[in-house]
Design a protein around this motif. Structure first.
Motif, PDB file in Angstrom:
ATOM      1  N   ILE A  31       0.827  -1.203   0.000  1.00  0.00           N
ATOM      2  CA  ILE A  31       0.000   0.000   0.000  1.00  0.00           C
ATOM      3  C   ILE A  31       0.866   1.259   0.000  1.00  0.00           C
ATOM      4  CG2 ILE A  31      -1.592   1.378   1.411  1.00  0.00           C
ATOM      5  CD1 ILE A  31      -2.916  -1.267   2.235  1.00  0.00           C
ATOM      6  N   PHE A  32       1.913   1.257   0.828  1.00  0.00           N
ATOM      7  CA  PHE A  32       2.724   2.471   0.991  1.00  0.00           C
ATOM      8  C   PHE A  32       3.805   2.615  -0.076  1.00  0.00           C
ATOM      9  CE2 PHE A  32       0.920   2.209   5.242  1.00  0.00           C
ATOM     10  CZ  PHE A  32       0.591   3.538   5.477  1.00  0.00           C
ATOM     11  N   ALA A  33       4.284   1.518  -0.637  1.00  0.00           N
ATOM     12  CA  ALA A  33       5.408   1.621  -1.574  1.00  0.00           C
ATOM     13  C   ALA A  33       5.115   1.011  -2.939  1.00  0.00           C
ATOM     14  CB  ALA A  33       6.649   0.943  -0.973  1.00  0.00           C
ATOM     15  N   GLY A  34       3.986   0.337  -3.090  1.00  0.00           N
ATOM     16  CA  GLY A  34       3.657  -0.265  -4.379  1.00  0.00           C
ATOM     17  C   GLY A  34       3.938  -1.756  -4.383  1.00  0.00           C
ATOM     18  N   ASN A 232      11.839   3.634   6.586  1.00  0.00           N
ATOM     19  CA  ASN A 232      10.474   3.106   6.618  1.00  0.00           C
ATOM     20  C   ASN A 232      10.508   1.591   6.762  1.00  0.00           C
ATOM     21  OD1 ASN A 232      10.580   1.827   4.038  1.00  0.00           O
ATOM     22  ND2 ASN A 232      10.113   3.771   3.039  1.00  0.00           N
ATOM     23  N   THR A 233       9.342   0.991   6.873  1.00  0.00           N
ATOM     24  CA  THR A 233       9.249  -0.435   7.194  1.00  0.00           C
ATOM     25  C   THR A 233       9.815  -1.334   6.097  1.00  0.00           C
ATOM     26  OG1 THR A 233       7.003  -0.476   6.289  1.00  0.00           O
ATOM     27  CG2 THR A 233       7.224  -0.110   8.653  1.00  0.00           C
ATOM     28  N   LEU A 234       9.996  -0.813   4.904  1.00  0.00           N
ATOM     29  CA  LEU A 234      10.543  -1.636   3.823  1.00  0.00           C
ATOM     30  C   LEU A 234      11.979  -2.061   4.074  1.00  0.00           C
ATOM     31  CD1 LEU A 234       9.161  -0.165   0.485  1.00  0.00           C
ATOM     32  CD2 LEU A 234       8.913  -2.500   1.323  1.00  0.00           C
ATOM     33  N   VAL A 235      12.647  -1.435   5.040  1.00  0.00           N
ATOM     34  CA  VAL A 235      14.032  -1.819   5.316  1.00  0.00           C
ATOM     35  C   VAL A 235      14.111  -3.299   5.685  1.00  0.00           C
ATOM     36  CG1 VAL A 235      14.019  -1.218   7.786  1.00  0.00           C
ATOM     37  CG2 VAL A 235      16.152  -1.103   6.480  1.00  0.00           C
ATOM     38  N   ILE A 236      13.072  -3.833   6.320  1.00  0.00           N
ATOM     39  CA  ILE A 236      13.060  -5.265   6.666  1.00  0.00           C
ATOM     40  C   ILE A 236      13.070  -6.100   5.395  1.00  0.00           C
ATOM     41  CG2 ILE A 236      11.769  -7.100   7.807  1.00  0.00           C
ATOM     42  CD1 ILE A 236      10.587  -4.930   9.646  1.00  0.00           C
ATOM     43  N   HIS A 237      12.223  -5.722   4.452  1.00  0.00           N
ATOM     44  CA  HIS A 237      12.163  -6.456   3.183  1.00  0.00           C
ATOM     45  C   HIS A 237      13.498  -6.383   2.449  1.00  0.00           C
ATOM     46  CE1 HIS A 237      10.922  -7.888  -0.724  1.00  0.00           C
ATOM     47  NE2 HIS A 237      11.265  -6.727  -1.278  1.00  0.00           N
ATOM     48  N   TYR A 238      14.074  -5.201   2.400  1.00  0.00           N
ATOM     49  CA  TYR A 238      15.329  -5.041   1.663  1.00  0.00           C
ATOM     50  C   TYR A 238      16.476  -5.780   2.345  1.00  0.00           C
ATOM     51  CZ  TYR A 238      13.116  -1.594  -1.365  1.00  0.00           C
ATOM     52  OH  TYR A 238      12.297  -0.973  -2.285  1.00  0.00           O
ATOM     53  N   MET A 239      16.467  -5.841   3.661  1.00  0.00           N
ATOM     54  CA  MET A 239      17.500  -6.621   4.363  1.00  0.00           C
ATOM     55  C   MET A 239      17.376  -8.106   4.019  1.00  0.00           C
ATOM     56  SD  MET A 239      17.555  -4.814   8.123  1.00  0.00           S
ATOM     57  CE  MET A 239      18.735  -6.004   8.801  1.00  0.00           C
ATOM     58  N   ILE A 240      16.148  -8.610   3.997  1.00  0.00           N
ATOM     59  CA  ILE A 240      15.932 -10.014   3.638  1.00  0.00           C
ATOM     60  C   ILE A 240      16.291 -10.245   2.171  1.00  0.00           C
ATOM     61  CG2 ILE A 240      14.202 -11.845   3.411  1.00  0.00           C
ATOM     62  CD1 ILE A 240      14.969 -11.174   6.303  1.00  0.00           C
ATOM     63  N   ARG A 241      15.997  -9.282   1.325  1.00  0.00           N
ATOM     64  CA  ARG A 241      16.292  -9.415  -0.101  1.00  0.00           C
ATOM     65  C   ARG A 241      17.785  -9.491  -0.375  1.00  0.00           C
ATOM     66  NH1 ARG A 241      14.412  -4.893  -4.395  1.00  0.00           N
ATOM     67  NH2 ARG A 241      16.359  -3.978  -3.663  1.00  0.00           N
TER      68      ARG A 241
END
Length: 332
Positions: A31-34, A232-241
């Motif tokens: 929702i927040f980043a696409g 923002n919260t996407l840092v979790i996703h990018y760390m896992i990526r």
């Protein structure tokens, strides 16, 4: 019987909480980043798998798998978890990197634009670059990033526009506007720098570890990182990526873990070099030093690779001496 029922409920609850947490994270991030963010769908997939596991556990008490397959899955899961922890330890260790002072260059990696304006990710990188350039007036910056299909200008040009608008001298900024990924960022930026230049890579905190390892592999020398925040919260996703990202780079040979990263630059000499003496000699059972007074042809020097650094004083036939850092030569 009671203990068995209790254990089943606990396992079901664990799977259920994991599944719901992954799905909620996927929805909020989308929702927040696409929802087109790279690999964001792994959270939806992981959540769905966990919910299926919760349903099967609630019905059967455990996953309905043959014993051998269950054990093999546990071993594979343990291996993936251990590998992921090693990579994440590297990622976390460089998330606060500040870079060494007084470097010749910083390489600022591009990120997505919104038309001709920087995204938050790129803006935070620009902020970190500006701070370093102001603190180190002798440093120049290579702004690296090409133009995407939905971008009006190159990422390099966007960074240049923002930095110069903030008062950074445009003469200190070099534009590299052809790169499409981090590998090309590093390779094309190296072509704009002197061969022995010192530099750091500026990128978002989760990306510093991989970017620095790529730069060290391509340049053959020590590289430091400068981490910009990702707020923002996407840092979790990018760390896992970064886990599949690192695995892919190592598999493709783009990252090589070489303990001694300072390679000897190839000397250009028309006459042989003669070894006159040495100091700071460190012996190791698996290495032997080049013998004193041995004639070193240029092609032999080219083959030397860094291990334990030695300092040799070399004399040339013309009588001129120079200090050259040479390694020990492996005998096997």
């Amino acid at each position: 019987m009671q203990s068995h029922t209790k254990a089943k409920k606990i396992k079901t609850a664990v799977w259920l909480v994991l599944g719901l947490a992954m799905l909620v994270y996927y929805i909020i991030s989308g929702i927040f980043a696409g929802f087109r963010i790279s690999l964001l769908g792994i959270w939806a997939l992981g959540g769905a798998v966990c919910l299926v596991a919760a349903a099967l556990t609630a019905r059967c008490g455990r996953l309905p798998l043959p014993g051998w397959l269950f054990r093999a899955g546990c071993v594979l899961l343990a291996f993936v978890a251990a590998l992921s922890l090693v990579i994440e330890a590297g990622v976390v260790s460089m998330m606060g990197a500040k870079g060494e002072a007084g470097l010749d260059y910083i390489v600022v990696l591009g990120a997505h634009l919104r038309g001709d304006r920087p995204s938050n990710a790129l803006l935070w990188r620009i902020d970190a670059a500006e701070d370093y350039l102001r603190a180190n007036p002798g440093t120049r910056a290579v702004l690296s990033g090409g133009q995407g299909a939905d971008e009006l200008i190159s990422e390099a040009q966007c960074m240049y526009n923002v930095l110069t608008a903030r008062g950074i001298d445009g003469g200190r900024l070099l534009l590299e506007d052809k790169s499409r990924d981090t590998n090309e960022n590093i390779r094309n930026s190296l072509a704009l720098m002197e061969e022995d230049a010192t530099f750091a890579v500026v990128t978002n905190n989760f990306h510093v570890f991989r970017a620095v390892k790529l730069a060290e592999t391509q340049s053959g020398r020590d590289v430091s990182g400068i981490a910009s925040p990702y707020k923002n919260t996407l840092v979790i996703h990018y760390m896992i990526r970064e886990i599949p990202g690192m695995i892919s780079e190592v598999y493709e040979g783009n990252i090589k873990y070489i303990e001694a990263k300072k390679r000897l630059s190839n000397p250009v000499v028309e006459q042989p070099l003669f070894l006159c003496g040495c100091k700071s000699l460190r012996r190791s059972p698996s290495f032997l030093p080049v013998q004193p007074f041995e004639q070193l042809e240029a092609h032999a020097v080219d083959r030397l690779r860094a291990a334990h650094q030695l300092i040799f004083v070399l004399g040339q036939p013309g009588g001129q001496e120079q200090i050259l850092h040479l390694p020990l030569v492996r005998t096997c």
